[in-house]
Design an enzyme around this catalytic site. Structure first.
Site, PDB file in Angstrom:
ATOM      1  N   LYS A 113       4.940  -3.380  -2.245  1.00  0.00           N
ATOM      2  CA  LYS A 113       4.012  -3.463  -3.386  1.00  0.00           C
ATOM      3  C   LYS A 113       4.471  -4.521  -4.392  1.00  0.00           C
ATOM      4  CE  LYS A 113       1.377  -0.241  -1.819  1.00  0.00           C
ATOM      5  NZ  LYS A 113       1.745   1.180  -1.862  1.00  0.00           N
ATOM      6  N   LYS A 195      -0.380  -2.505  10.620  1.00  0.00           N
ATOM      7  CA  LYS A 195      -1.182  -1.302  10.861  1.00  0.00           C
ATOM      8  C   LYS A 195      -2.584  -1.453  10.273  1.00  0.00           C
ATOM      9  CE  LYS A 195      -0.252   1.129   6.596  1.00  0.00           C
ATOM     10  NZ  LYS A 195      -0.452   2.393   5.942  1.00  0.00           N
ATOM     11  N   LYS A 198      -6.498   0.526   4.546  1.00  0.00           N
ATOM     12  CA  LYS A 198      -7.740   0.544   3.782  1.00  0.00           C
ATOM     13  C   LYS A 198      -8.066  -0.805   3.180  1.00  0.00           C
ATOM     14  CE  LYS A 198      -7.614   5.345   2.353  1.00  0.00           C
ATOM     15  NZ  LYS A 198      -6.283   5.522   1.756  1.00  0.00           N
TER      16      LYS A 198
HETATM   17  P1  ADP Z   1      -3.902   3.527   3.739  1.00  0.00           P
HETATM   18  O1  ADP Z   1      -2.512   3.232   4.204  1.00  0.00           O
HETATM   19  O2  ADP Z   1      -4.926   3.111   4.698  1.00  0.00           O
HETATM   20  O3  ADP Z   1      -4.196   3.132   2.330  1.00  0.00           O
HETATM   21  P2  ADP Z   1      -3.222   6.169   2.910  1.00  0.00           P
HETATM   22  O4  ADP Z   1      -2.008   5.521   2.401  1.00  0.00           O
HETATM   23  O5  ADP Z   1      -4.083   6.882   1.934  1.00  0.00           O
HETATM   24  O6  ADP Z   1      -4.051   5.106   3.722  1.00  0.00           O
HETATM   25  O7  ADP Z   1      -2.855   7.149   4.099  1.00  0.00           O
HETATM   26  C1  ADP Z   1      -3.458   8.393   4.357  1.00  0.00           C
HETATM   27  C2  ADP Z   1      -2.915   8.948   5.639  1.00  0.00           C
HETATM   28  O8  ADP Z   1      -3.275   8.123   6.741  1.00  0.00           O
HETATM   29  C3  ADP Z   1      -1.393   9.029   5.678  1.00  0.00           C
HETATM   30  O9  ADP Z   1      -1.018  10.220   6.340  1.00  0.00           O
HETATM   31  C4  ADP Z   1      -0.984   7.838   6.500  1.00  0.00           C
HETATM   32  O10 ADP Z   1       0.231   8.054   7.177  1.00  0.00           O
HETATM   33  C5  ADP Z   1      -2.121   7.749   7.489  1.00  0.00           C
HETATM   34  N1  ADP Z   1      -2.298   6.373   7.977  1.00  0.00           N
HETATM   35  C6  ADP Z   1      -2.708   5.292   7.251  1.00  0.00           C
HETATM   36  N2  ADP Z   1      -2.787   4.186   8.029  1.00  0.00           N
HETATM   37  C7  ADP Z   1      -2.415   4.577   9.297  1.00  0.00           C
HETATM   38  C8  ADP Z   1      -2.315   3.905  10.564  1.00  0.00           C
HETATM   39  N3  ADP Z   1      -2.648   2.627  10.705  1.00  0.00           N
HETATM   40  N4  ADP Z   1      -1.900   4.630  11.625  1.00  0.00           N
HETATM   41  C9  ADP Z   1      -1.595   5.936  11.511  1.00  0.00           C
HETATM   42  N5  ADP Z   1      -1.682   6.628  10.356  1.00  0.00           N
HETATM   43  C10 ADP Z   1      -2.087   5.979   9.257  1.00  0.00           C
END
Ligand code: ADP
Ligand code: TRP
Length: 332
Positions: A113, A195, A198
């Site tokens: 970040k 990965k 969002k």
């Molecule tokens: P992002 O990383 O997309 O902003 P969040 O941080 O809100 O999403 O994550 C919400 C949930 O989704 C968490 O449990 C996170 O581990 C899971 N998650 C997010 N991206 C992935 C991914 N590419 N593969 C597997 N799990 C994921």
């Protein structure tokens, strides 16, 4: 015997995608039948990176609708918004005294970040894992369904819990990251870089709100190569990811068919992607449609989170009472 406690959270920072589904939400839906479950939308966490709150309310309600569309049942699990449970913020305060600047600065997500938003390295960003630990420990949860990217945060939550127990007496069990099956899930992005997430590279991320056409277009563009030249080769990451996605949404015979072709060097990635795209459309379309219908029903969505917050606060207040007694800030 009382059921084990499960907790997990998702930030309202954008549209939910397949990584969220397979890393987190799929497990929520399975776990709600067997455990005492708490699931929430982490709106406070989103403020560390998204200070503009104009669309926050809308994003929170969309995350709620999308989770319900995926099968989360608000009668089985407590489903709430973080800021509706103020007990979390008090626990965060105590845990902050047990978290050290050095370890917080070393956290991978913090370092990422800092790179992404050098103009806004706020203290909330630094103590993000402490707030996450408070989310988990406020219900004395033991299982936390999350994707692989959250492993380090879970380890930190265990450390803060142990330090609290050591200093003030045994209040918290040790929370563990959880996935059905042995390994935590990581859904890679379709361009093979990192990965699915969002906010990053939207063409390489499959969202639960994508139209059938979006899905087909994104999958047909996914990175491939000219195919293996030796039988039974090891798959490069981006090819493995296509097989992984197929394993998640296609039937076993289809996966076996393309596995065999890969091993015999006869695989045609164009055909494989066409099949994957159709299976993905079948998988995503019903979720998208259900979520869209629910999203218009703001009244129902608000009733769901109000009901969830009431349930969550009962559990949170019980833990906070134990915490205050242990710390010695209970003067009544
Ligand atoms: P992002 O990383 O997309 O902003 P969040 O941080 O809100 O999403 O994550 C919400 C949930 O989704 C968490 O449990 C996170 O581990 C899971 N998650 C997010 N991206 C992935 C991914 N590419 N593969 C597997 N799990 C994921
Ligand atoms: N940090 C998590 C993520 O980015 C979201 C989250 C906040 C969370 N609090 C939590 C996940 C508590 C599990 C438990 O995905």
């Amino acid at each position: 015997m009382s059921k084990e406690v499960v907790l997990s959270g998702i930030r309202p920072t954008g549209f939910l995608h397949l990584g969220n589904y397979f890393g987190a939400m799929r497990n929520y839906v399975r776990m709600q039948n067997d455990y005492e479950c708490y699931f929430f939308v982490a709106d406070w966490h989103s403020l560390t990176t998204h200070p503009d709150t104009k669309t926050l309310q809308q994003s929170v309600l969309r995350v709620v609708a999308e989770n319900i569309a995926c099968g989360l049942d608000p009668e089985k699990a407590a489903f709430y918004v973080q800021s509706s449970v103020p007990e979390i913020s008090e626990l965060y305060l105590y845990l902050n005294m047990l978290a050290y600047k050095g370890e917080l600065e070393k956290t991978t997500t913090f370092k990422d970040k800092v790179r992404l938003q050098p103009e806004n390295v706020n203290a909330g960003l630094l103590t993000y894992p402490v707030l996450q630990a408070a989310d988990i420990l406020i219900h004395r949860a033991v299982k936390v369904p999350v994707g692989k990217d959250q492993e380090q945060h879970l380890e930190m939550a265990r450390n803060f819990a142990e330090r609290f127990n050591y200093r003030y007496g045994n209040v918290f069990p040790s929370p563990q990251a959880f996935n059905y099956g042995s390994e935590l899930v990581k859904v890679m992005s379709l361009d093979g870089n990192g990965k699915m997430s969002k906010s990053e590279n939207q063409m390489a991320t499959l969202y639960l709100a994508d139209t059938d056409e979006d899905i087909r277009k994104k999958i047909m563009k996914a990175k491939t190569d000219s195919g293996p030249t030796e039988p039974n080769s090891i798959k490069p990451d981006y090819i493995q990811n296509l097989f992984t996605l197929m394993g998640l949404v296609s039937n076993a015979d289809t996966v076996a068919h393309f596995e065999q072709q890969f091993n015999q060097c006869t695989v045609r990635y164009g055909d494989m992607k066409k099949q994957l795209a159709e299976d993905m459309v079948q998988f995503i379309a019903p979720i998208r449609e259900k979520a869209a219908a629910l999203q218009n029903d703001t009244k129902q969505l608000k009733a769901i989170i109000e009901h969830g917050a009431a349930k969550a606060r009962v559990s949170a207040q019980q833990t906070l009472q134990l915490v205050r007694d242990a710390v010695g800030v209970n003067y009544l």
